[in-house]
Write a protein that holds these residues in place. Sequence first.
Motif, short mmCIF file in Angstrom:
data_model
loop_
_atom_site.label_atom_id
_atom_site.label_comp_id
_atom_site.label_asym_id
_atom_site.label_seq_id
_atom_site.Cartn_x
_atom_site.Cartn_y
_atom_site.Cartn_z
N ILE A 52 0.99 -1.21 0.00
CA ILE A 52 -0.19 -0.17 0.00
C ILE A 52 0.78 1.31 0.05
O ILE A 52 2.08 1.20 0.22
N LEU A 137 -11.61 2.56 6.25
CA LEU A 137 -10.14 2.87 6.54
C LEU A 137 -9.28 1.60 5.99
O LEU A 137 -8.62 1.65 5.00
N GLU A 138 -9.85 0.45 6.29
CA GLU A 138 -9.48 -0.89 5.88
C GLU A 138 -9.71 -1.09 4.27
O GLU A 138 -8.90 -1.46 3.51
N LEU A 141 -7.19 0.65 2.45
CA LEU A 141 -5.86 0.00 2.22
C LEU A 141 -5.99 -1.25 1.23
O LEU A 141 -4.96 -1.44 0.33
N ASN B 311 3.93 0.21 8.37
CA ASN B 311 3.23 -0.75 7.49
C ASN B 311 3.51 -1.98 7.92
O ASN B 311 3.43 -2.89 6.84
N LEU B 316 -5.60 -1.17 13.16
CA LEU B 316 -6.74 -1.87 14.02
C LEU B 316 -6.21 -3.08 14.40
O LEU B 316 -6.98 -3.47 15.71
#
Lengths: 329, 329
Positions: A52, A137-138, A141, B311, B316
Motif C-alpha cells: 500500500i 479505512l481498511e 488499504l 506498515n 486496527l
Amino acid sequence: MAKNRLTTEEFKNGILAGEKSVLSRAITLVESKSVVDRKQANELVNSILPFIGKSFRLGITGAPGVGKSTFIDGFGDFLLKKGKKVAVLAIDPSSKISGGSILGDKTRMEKLVGQPNVFIRPSPAGLELGGVAQSTLESILLCEAASYDFVVVETVGVGQSETAVKEMTDMLLFLTIAGAGDDLQGIKRGIMEMIDLVVINKSDQIEKEILGKVKSNFAQALHLFPPRAAKPNVDILSCSALNSTGFDEIWQFILDYQAKLSANGFFEENRKAQKISWMNRSLIHLVENHIQNNDNLKANVQKFETMVSDNQLSPLDAAFQIFQLLNLV
Amino acid sequence: MAKNRLTTEEFKNGILAGEKSVLSRAITLVESKSVVDRKQANELVNSILPFIGKSFRLGITGAPGVGKSTFIDGFGDFLLKKGKKVAVLAIDPSSKISGGSILGDKTRMEKLVGQPNVFIRPSPAGLELGGVAQSTLESILLCEAASYDFVVVETVGVGQSETAVKEMTDMLLFLTIAGAGDDLQGIKRGIMEMIDLVVINKSDQIEKEILGKVKSNFAQALHLFPPRAAKPNVDILSCSALNSTGFDEIWQFILDYQAKLSANGFFEENRKAQKISWMNRSLIHLVENHIQNNDNLKANVQKFETMVSDNQLSPLDAAFQIFQLLNLV
C-alpha cells in the motif's frame, strides 16, 4: 462469508491481481462483525500492507444536493482519461436509516459504472459511524493494494463523518453551490478549518457576479485562519460537474498539493500520524465496546451517569470507580 | 499536604463558610498527584456536590498580548460593584515551561487582589493539559461551593486548552484587539465555532473606522456558521479594559445569555452533558495513564506504534493486540 470462503492467500493474490470481485468480497470481510471474519480480515489487511501507500486519497464532503455524486462521476471520468484507476468509497452512517446510501444508487454515476478501471463501493448499512469509518479505512488499504491510483472517499456529512474522512485521506475537498444570496451553503461548524480545497459546483447555473461574491466570502472566511506552512493555501475553484468544466484547475491544484507535500515530507508524516491516531482511537473504541457488551459494566456506567448528572458523584470519581471495575492488570 | 492535614469534614465546612485559606488548601489537594491526597480529594468533591450549581462559569480566551489579565481585573471589579463574588482560575499548561503562569503574577490584577469577595488561583505548574484541566474542573466545583457567583476560567490558548475551557464553562468569551490592518488577531483554527461572545479590547486606542471594519469581519466570519437555536447569536462588542468602558454591554449580553439558556433548559442540559463527557474523558485518561505507567504495556505500545508506522501491522490489528494485553475481565 458463508460457503466458498477464500483463504487469506487467495484474497491477497486476487487483490494484488486487481480482481474486482475478490476486492469486493474482501471489503465485505472487513465490514463483517463476526469474530471469525474479523480474524481473517486482520490477517488479510496485515498481509497486503507491504503493497500500500501508492495511491492519493481524496476526501469529498458537502451538503446533500450540491451534486457530490455527479462531481465524482465527472471528475472520476476526467481522472480515468488521465490514465488513472479510480476507487470510490463512502462513509455514510445514515445508510442504516435510509436503507441505502447515495452511492447505493450506482446508476447516478453513469460515466463510471461498468468501467474496467473503476471500483465503486457503497457504504455498509447497519453500522454506526465508528464501524463505518473503521471498515472504510481498511477498504482504502485494500483498494491501494489493488493498485487504484485515486481512492475517493465521500461523506454525506452526518455527525462527525467529515472528521473521520479527514483523518483517513490526504486532502479534503469541500463541494458547495452558490445559494440564492451571498450566504455559504452547507457549511457546518468545524468543517472550515479541515478543508484543503473549496469547489463551487453548478457554476454554469449562476451569474458571474454571484459566483465572484461567493468566492470572496469564502476567501474572507478562510483568511481568518492562520496560513498553512506545510500545505498550499486553501483555494476556491468552481466547476460544472454536469458539463465537465473546471476540472483542469482542480487537477492542477491536486498536482501542486501532492508535489508540495511530498517535497516537504508532510505527506508521509501525515499518513504516519493518521495511522497512530487510528490505532489509539481503535483502542478506545474497543474499551468502550467492551463496556457496552458487558451487562454488569454497562449497568454500572449507567448508574454512574445518573449519579453524576444528579450531582451525587463527581465525574472524576465516577471515572475512577468505572476504571477500577475494569480490573486492568 | 504534609502536616496539619485537614479532615474532609473540616475542608467541607471551611469551604461552605467561604474561608479562602481552606478553599486554597482544598485546591492544592485536588491538584495533588499523591494517592492519599487523590482519595481525600474525591471524598471532598463528592461531599460538596450538593452545594454547587449556583455560579455562572465564564471562560475567557485570547492570544497573548490582548490584555486578558487587565480585562479580568477590570471586568471582575465591575462584577464586584454589582455585588458579585468572583473567583478566577487559569488553565495554562505552559506554566511548567515558563515556571509561572500569567496569573502567577497576581500583581497584574491590581483591582482584584486583596478584595474580600475575590479569589484568584494561578494554574498549577508541572502538569500536562489533561491534569490541569481535571484539577481546574474540580476547582470550579470547590469555588461554587464557596458561594462564588462568577467563576472566570482563563486560558492562554496553548494546545487544546480552549476546548477544555469550553467544556467546563457556561459561556466562552473571546478577547481580541484590532490589528494594524483588517485581519483578525489571534484566531486559532477551531476556536471560532466555540465562541459565544467576541470582545475587542483596547478600543480606545483604535480609530472608529478600523474598529467597525474589524467588527464587520468578525460578523461575516460568524455569519458562515449556522444560527444557534439554543443560544443567543454571537455578538461582537468592544471595550477598553484599562479605562473600564464597554463593560455594561458585556454585562447585558451575559444577562440575556443566562436568561435565554435558563428559560429553554439548555443551561442545565449543557452542564449535565459536560459532566458525562468529563466522566468519559477521565476514564479514557485513566486507561491511557495505566498503559503509560506499566512498563510492559508501554513498551508494547511503542513497538506497535513503530510497526504501524512502518506498515508492518494494521492500526486496527495493533489496537486489538494492545486491547488483549490489557486483559480486561
